[in-house]
Each structure stands twice: as structure tokens, then as C-alpha cells.
Design a protein around this motif. Structure first.
Motif, PDB file in Angstrom:
ATOM      1  N   LEU A 119      -9.242   2.366   5.318  1.00 45.23           N
ATOM      2  CA  LEU A 119      -8.027   1.755   4.760  1.00 45.23           C
ATOM      3  C   LEU A 119      -7.512   0.659   5.686  1.00 45.23           C
ATOM      4  CD1 LEU A 119      -5.689   1.620   2.717  1.00 45.23           C
ATOM      5  CD2 LEU A 119      -4.501   3.323   4.101  1.00 45.23           C
TER       6      LEU A 119
ATOM      7  N   THR B 194       0.849  -1.193   0.000  1.00 45.08           N
ATOM      8  CA  THR B 194       0.000   0.000   0.000  1.00 45.08           C
ATOM      9  C   THR B 194       0.890   1.250   0.000  1.00 45.08           C
ATOM     10  OG1 THR B 194      -1.742  -1.206   1.135  1.00 45.08           O
ATOM     11  CG2 THR B 194      -1.851   1.194   1.222  1.00 45.08           C
TER      12      THR B 194
ATOM     13  N   VAL C 239      -9.162  -0.556   0.587  1.00 48.34           N
ATOM     14  CA  VAL C 239     -10.127   0.304   1.265  1.00 48.34           C
ATOM     15  C   VAL C 239     -11.493  -0.371   1.181  1.00 48.34           C
ATOM     16  CG1 VAL C 239     -11.344   2.509   1.195  1.00 48.34           C
ATOM     17  CG2 VAL C 239      -8.878   2.435   0.779  1.00 48.34           C
TER      18      VAL C 239
END
Lengths: 449, 449
Positions: free
Chosen positions: B417, B335, B412
Motif C-alpha cells: 500500500l 485512502t 496498492v
């Protein structure tokens, strides 16, 4: 609407909305629907089973279905004046099974849509023709009593010629710019082009998100919205890029047909006629009697035709989701038809118009092969003409144009073009590459100058 | 190559290619392979089981695997001089299961590829860097003794920045212009970008055709070629458009690494290190000892690292193909890493370089949350530096750039998130949205000016 596959007792209950055999009367249409759903499903399964039996020559309980056809359809109250209990046709695909809801006023029953929405974000994909008529109603159905849900929409240009990668990218752009995540739902609101593009976008966005079909044309309601075929065209051929991706539900509100142009109506009927030709002689006979009612948009006749078409499609898709054999039979006339659409330019002829001319060519070829008798040829021409559909390809089509496009058809395997051809009594067909090439040549030359 | 997961008896047989416990000596490598395959599979299953046990704290039969690591790897003859019997790691996905073949000289064993080709037409998708080195060899492997097969190829520009819809369309164009049909096979020959694009093209062409992965980078061999994630980037984020689509087999010829640039090698090792951090402490310890051998491209050390990585990946994918939970843990550092790749511009940093810096950030955040002790932070920094990988994001990255890209990450859900963070002893992690936002802020500020 549900009547034609229900027992006489249910039929009365559903068509009058007054009497019921339940111990306590339902307080709302939704309540009524929920309490009736089980018995409805049982009846549909019986109908589905009987259509299988029928194709094998044993009429058995199919009698029940046909007995409710023309006369009863006309006897029911018009369905476009009030919301009705939906008829439900189930598409049986294991853990990817889903219901098709069919009825008038279904967009006024928010719970039908809302129970199939995942997450809190929805993207409605529609087009410039449908949006002014239906978008507000759909947004309202999605959000009514459900303030946590937010709805985005993307309005695409209308028409087969926009069913391409550039237009598809607009859906991705909107989804990504709106920061939709995996727990969102895409809703296709429109005809077959919108359904196919929105479905493929849902299949590919973040490698797959939830997806609902709200078809607004006869074509989409009887064929393209059911069964999970999604995709876009390539300049060299139709639907060459796509995915098998099943929706979470299909919601067919027959009221959306009220504003459908005449040509679009007829185009959809080509697929209805197809089901009769390939697997449902009884349905074909019903259509021969009821084509005037269908053309006059008798709501009950339309609803019956949609339901019966969805049952046929659902049964085929359940048996052969990925088109390894049986499912291909749904493409009667489509190989010739795709050649017309591609050769003539997307959007010149509607899909069903091309399929109609294509079916005539497939039937002609079947006759040349000696596989059907001439009465089927005549009945096919008659019913297509009654539906104001074309029975020959456009004059500009040449034999070479047909051959060139047909060579890239998805049904080509190891270089051999397989076709769907009628064989035997009405309602029987084969999907085969084992035919005399001479017959294909003769048909092409008979229909092209 | 196969030795590290086999019993001592098999180890001797396979590494020397001379002695064997079979009653009759195998006449060819293929024969040998076929006769050995069953016992090989049993051993791998045992190894796979033991890695599960290990993660739960019971070392049990994993001893067998670790006992064959560094010392034995170095004791084996170089594997890049002759064809070897492939090690096979099975990806267990029911009727979509497939083998990963790992070994030197596998492209010189045509039967391995040919038994996974469907139909008579093959499209090899590769790039301008790999084509001059490997394309002829692959075409030869596909056609050797198999004159009915014809092979087309499409050579794409090399690099992450070309992983987009425009480049993907070139694959469709080639497939359609070549009139490939449903019974064709797509072969991805290249690194992760080629594998992801070719896989998505195979998933979408005619709604899905057969597909084989021949990964030629460490990154693709240890990670991206296994598990069926395919797709392309959108200008606003990585891999936002794609499909889960499993290959028919993965063929890893370790000889293809001979010409791999240094940076690409290190980039792939980032994913190898990841497996150690999230689920395989013993493998991490092996890497700490063997990083110099890996950096020096010791073929046996590389083969062992690839095999062990594929086993980890195969196990996770088998348990959670569609990434509903467990599979997400494979994205440790990704991420943050994707934010770097997107913010900094695709292709500036290699994927593994961005993941390396991302893993440091995830480990830092885990430490700030009090979930791991500082020895894990230090060991992570040490091993990444030993692999010559970056341990901080590019200086131009700001907190806002991270936040903006992370908001459209696929992990998400309903606006929250979720991140992969280490928790507990080495080799343990969690995938969670339940963390103190302050720790994330502190990490972002600690790594950005």
C-alpha cells in the motif's frame, strides 16, 4: 508456419527445424525464435507493404507471398505434433504496438506468455467449454519456472447470450474479491465472447490493467482478438457498450482448434472470406482453392489463413485504430449480420453464420447498385457454400426487424446508416452512406418473406 | 473572475466591463472574450509556470497571482448578477487538451457550450436534485439559435450510493432507446457522482462518444470534473470500475453554487485545502485568510479558489494523466477517506468530509514519521475546523475496517500500500510505499477506539 512470408532460405530453416544459416545452431526453439525474430519482422513488413501495393493494382513483391501458398502449405509437416517457432505479426500502434504469435504448441513455450505478464497476479477469464480443455495448460505456462506468479481464474457460462453486464460483473467481482491491484494481468482464454468481455473488464478494472489474448476459436484468432475492440451486448444491440483497449500480446496456439466444433470452424472462416472480399483478392483466390483443406483442418492451411487474416487486420487497425473510416470496412456483412443476431436472438446463430448471410446481402445490394459484376456474386455464394455457411437470413427475419436493429448500428452517423459495400474488381469495397435507398429496400425484400 | 491571473491592465478591463485597451470596444461579452482569449491564456501559462517555480522555492512571478487575492477579490462587483467573461484554464494533454471555463452566468452564453457539441444529438445526464434547478437552462443553452440540435435527458437518483452499475445501465438504456449514434454528445450536469458516471458512460457507449462536464458542486468544480477520471463504485470499494476519459470542455458556472447545501460546500472545500497542503503553500495561506469569505459564499473568493484549484489540478494531470506517480498525490487523505466511505456506507458521509478526516490521519502519520513539524498538523486542523469539516473518522470505524478496505485501494501495487504523506515544509508531499508500518498502525489506533 512462418514460411509463407519469409524468404526461401528462411522457409527451409523454419519448416525443417534442421538446417539454419546461423553460425551457431540454436539450442532451443525459444533461442531459435529469438535469433530469428528480426528477419521475420522484416519479411512481414514487406508482405504488409506489398498488400497495400496490391490493392492499388501493382502486384510487385506480393508474388513472394502468393508463391508460398497452397502447394507449400501442404508440403510442410503437420504443425500440431510439436511446438514450433511462432510466426509473428506485429500490430503497429506506436507505444501500444504488440505482437501476434501464431503457431502450434505455443502454450508449451512459457516464455512467450510470461514476458508479457505484468506484476505477480494473473486473472484468467475463460468459459465452461474451454476451461476443461485448456485452463490447466495456460496456468502451467504462466507459472512454469515462475513461482512468484499466482493465478486466479473465473469460468463464465459459454455463449453470446452471456455477453452482457451481469456476466461482466462476475469478472469484476472475482478481481476485486481476489484483491488484484493495478499491476495485475488479465488473460482472455476462449473465443470472441470471452476476449471481448475480458478485454472490456481489463479496460475498466481500476481504469485499466494489462491484458493478454489467447483466442481458441478461428473466429477469435482471425478477427476479434486483434485490434482492441472490446465490449458487451445490450438487449437492444450488439457491442453497444465497450472500449478500444489493446492487448499486450495475442497468442494463437493453433492446437486449440483441434477440439473446435464444425460449426465454430465454419463461423470463423466467414471472417477469413471477408478479408478476401474487401481487400485481398489473391487471398480470396487462395481460399477458393484451399477451402477443402481448411474444412479438413489441415493445420498448415489453417495457420496460413490465420496469419494472412491477422496481417490484413493488423494493417487496417494500424491505419485506423478508432474506426474513423477504413476500419469500418472490416464490418462487411456485419450490419445485416448484427440484425440477424439481434432479431433472431443472440446465440441462435453463430456470429460468423450471421455475417455470412449478411455478406451475401451486402454483395447483393452492391450488385443491385451496379457496383460489381455478377461473377463476384457467384464466387461469394460458392465459397460460402463450400464453407458450409448460410447464404440467406433465417426465415423468421422480416424487413422491419432488419430496419429496426440497423437503426441503432454504431455506423449510423447523424441518423444516416453507412454500409460497407463492394465496388469495382474483387478485393475492393467502400464504406458509405451515399447509396440509393431503393437498393437497400430491394435487398431486404429479396431476402425476407 | 479572470482577474486574479491577469495583468493589472486586464484586471481593470475585466472587472469593470467598461474600459479596455482594445482599439475598438467589444460589442458583446462573447466578442470581448474571444478577443481577449490569447492574452488571458498567456497569463495563465505564466501563473502555471510560476506555481511550478514556487514549489521549488523561487517565488518569482507568482507574486502577480497572490497580489490579486483577498483584497482584490472583495473589491470586485458580485459576479452572480451578470454574465462575465470566463476565465479559461487549459488542460494540456496534446490532442486531448481542453479548456475549463470559469465564471458567473456562463450558461447564459450558449456559444460556449455549443462550440463543443459534436453532432446533432445530446444526452444530458443529471439527477433529481439538479434537474429542477438547472436542466431547462442547460437545454436552452444547447439549443438557443441552434434548432438542429435535439436534447434528451436522463435524471438519475441523487447520491453516492447510486454510483453503481445499475444506475449506469439507465444511462445506456436511455442512449440506446433514443438511438443516439457515435456523433452524439453526453453532458454531465451535476456533482462528482454524475460527472464520474456520465463520463464512464460516454467512454463506454459505442466505445466512446463526445462528453462535456457542467459541474454544479464545489467538489466537482475544483476536482472531479477535471482530469478525466470516470467510473463507478463496486460494493467492495470506490471507483474500482471506470476509465480515463477526458471531456471536450468543462464549463463551471459559479451561479450553480447559489443553491448548494452548506455541507456540500464544505465538502468541496476539503479538496481546495488539499491543493494547498500537497503543492501550493501560498494558496493555503490565502485560504487561511479567506475561509470566512469562502464559507459565506463570496462569489469572487469562490471563483478564485476554483480557478486556483483547477490550475493545480490541470498542471498535475498534464504531467501525469494516467496516475503513474505525481497524479496520485492528489489523493492526499483519500485512502483513509475511501475506507471511511466504504466502511461507513456510501452516502453517510460526503466525499469531502471523509477526505477531511483522512487528511488529518495522513498528516498525523506524516508527523509520527518525523516528516513534518507540528505547526502543519495544527494549521491543518484549524483550517478544516474553520471549514466546518470533520477532523476524526466516524466512531464506528475500527482499525480492521480501515485495513480491510485499504487493501483493495487502487494505489496498492504488488501487495504494497502506497500512501500520500506530507514531507518537508508546507506544500510538499510524497507518494510512497517506503514508510514505517508502525506509524500507520499508530495512526489507525489513535483514530479508532
Amino acid at each position: 508456419m512462418a514460411s509463407s512470408s519469409l524468404s526461401p532460405k528462411h522457409l527451409v530453416s523454419l519448416s525443417t527445424h534442421r538446417t539454419t544459416s546461423l553460425s551457431k545452431p540454436p539450442s532451443t526453439a525459444a533461442d531459435f525464435f529469438l535469433r530469428f525474430r528480426n528477419s521475420d519482422s522484416v519479411s512481414l513488413r514487406c508482405s504488409s507493404l506489398s498488400s497495400q501495393l496490391n490493392r492499388n493494382g501493382a502486384p510487385a513483391c506480393r508474388m513472394k507471398v502468393s508463391a508460398t501458398s497452397a502447394a507449400q502449405v501442404v508440403a510442410q509437416p503437420p504443425s500440431n505434433t510439436t511446438s514450433t517457432v511462432p510466426t509473428i505479426v506485429d500490430v503497429d500502434l506506436g507505444d501500444r504496438s504488440y505482437p501476434i504469435y501464431i503457431g502450434s504448441g505455443l502454450l508449451d513455450q512459457p516464455h512467450l506468455l510470461q514476458k508479457h505478464v505484468h506484476g505477480k497476479r494473473v486473472l484468467v477469464v475463460t468459459n465452461t467449454t474451454v476451461a476443461p480443455i485448456c485452463l490447466d495448460k495456460v496456468v502451467s505456462a504462466l507459472t512454469h519456472g515462475n513461482p512468484n506468479v499466482s493465478v486466479e481464474s473465473v469460468i463464465l457460462p459459454d455463449g453470446e447470450k452471456y455477453k452482457n453486464m451481469d456476466t461482466l460483473m462476475k469478472v469484476f467481482d472475482k478481481a476485486i474479491e481476489s484483491r488484484l491491484d493495478r499491476r495485475c494481468t488479465f488473460v482472455a482464454l476462449g473465443g470472441g465472447v470471452i476476449g471481448d468481455m475480458c478485454g472490456f473488464a481489463a479496460a475498466a478494472f481500476l481504469r485499466g490493467v494489462n491484458f493478454i489474448q489467447i483466442p481458441t476459436t478461428v473466429m477469435a484468432q482471425v478477427d476479434s482478438s486483434v485490434g482492441g475492440k472490446t465490449g458487451i451486448n445490450h438487449r437492444l444491440g450488439k457491442n453497444l457498450i465497450g472500449a478500444f483497449y489493446q492487448p499486450e500480446c495475442v497468442l494463437i496456439d493453433t492446437d486449440t482448434l483441434n477440439t473446435l466444433p464444425e460449426r465454430e470452424l465454419a463461423s470463423g472462416l466467414a471472417e477469413v472470406i471477408k478479408y478476401g472480399l474487401i481487400r485481398d483478392a489473391e487471398f480470396f483466390e487462395w481460399q477458393e482453392k484451399n477451402m477443402p483443406a481448411l474444412m479438413a483442418r489441415d493445420p498448415n492451411a489453417l495457420a496460413y489463413a490465420i496469419k494472412r487474416s491477422c496481417e490484413n487486420k493488423a494493417e487496417v487497425v494500424s491505419l485506423d485504430e478508432k474506426e474513423s473510416g477504413l476500419r469500418a470496412t472490416l464490418n462487411l456483412g456485419h450490419t445485416f449480420g448484427h440484425a440477424i443476431e439481434t432479431g433472431f436472438g443472440y446465440g441462435q446463430w453463430l456470429h460468423g453464420e450471421a455475417v455470412a448471410a449478411g455478406m451475401v446481402m451486402a454483395v447483393d445490394m452492391s450488385y443491385r447498385l451496379g457496383w460489381i459484376d455478377d461473377s463476384i456474386v457467384k464466387r461469394t455464394l460458392d465459397i460460402l457454400q463450400a464453407a458450409k455457411l448460410p447464404i440467406t437470413p433465417p426465415e423468421t427475419m422480416t424487413v422491419e426487424m432488419f430496419k429496426s436493429v440497423m437503426a441503432v448500428d454504431k455506423k449510423v452517423a447523424d441518423g444516416l446508416l453507412r454500409l460497407i459495400l463492394l465496388k469495382g474488381p474483387l478485393g475492393n469495397c467502400v464504406f458509405t452512406g451515399d447509396y440509393d435507398r431503393k437498393a437497400l429496400d430491394e435487398t431486404l425484400h429479396a431476402f425476407c418473406k
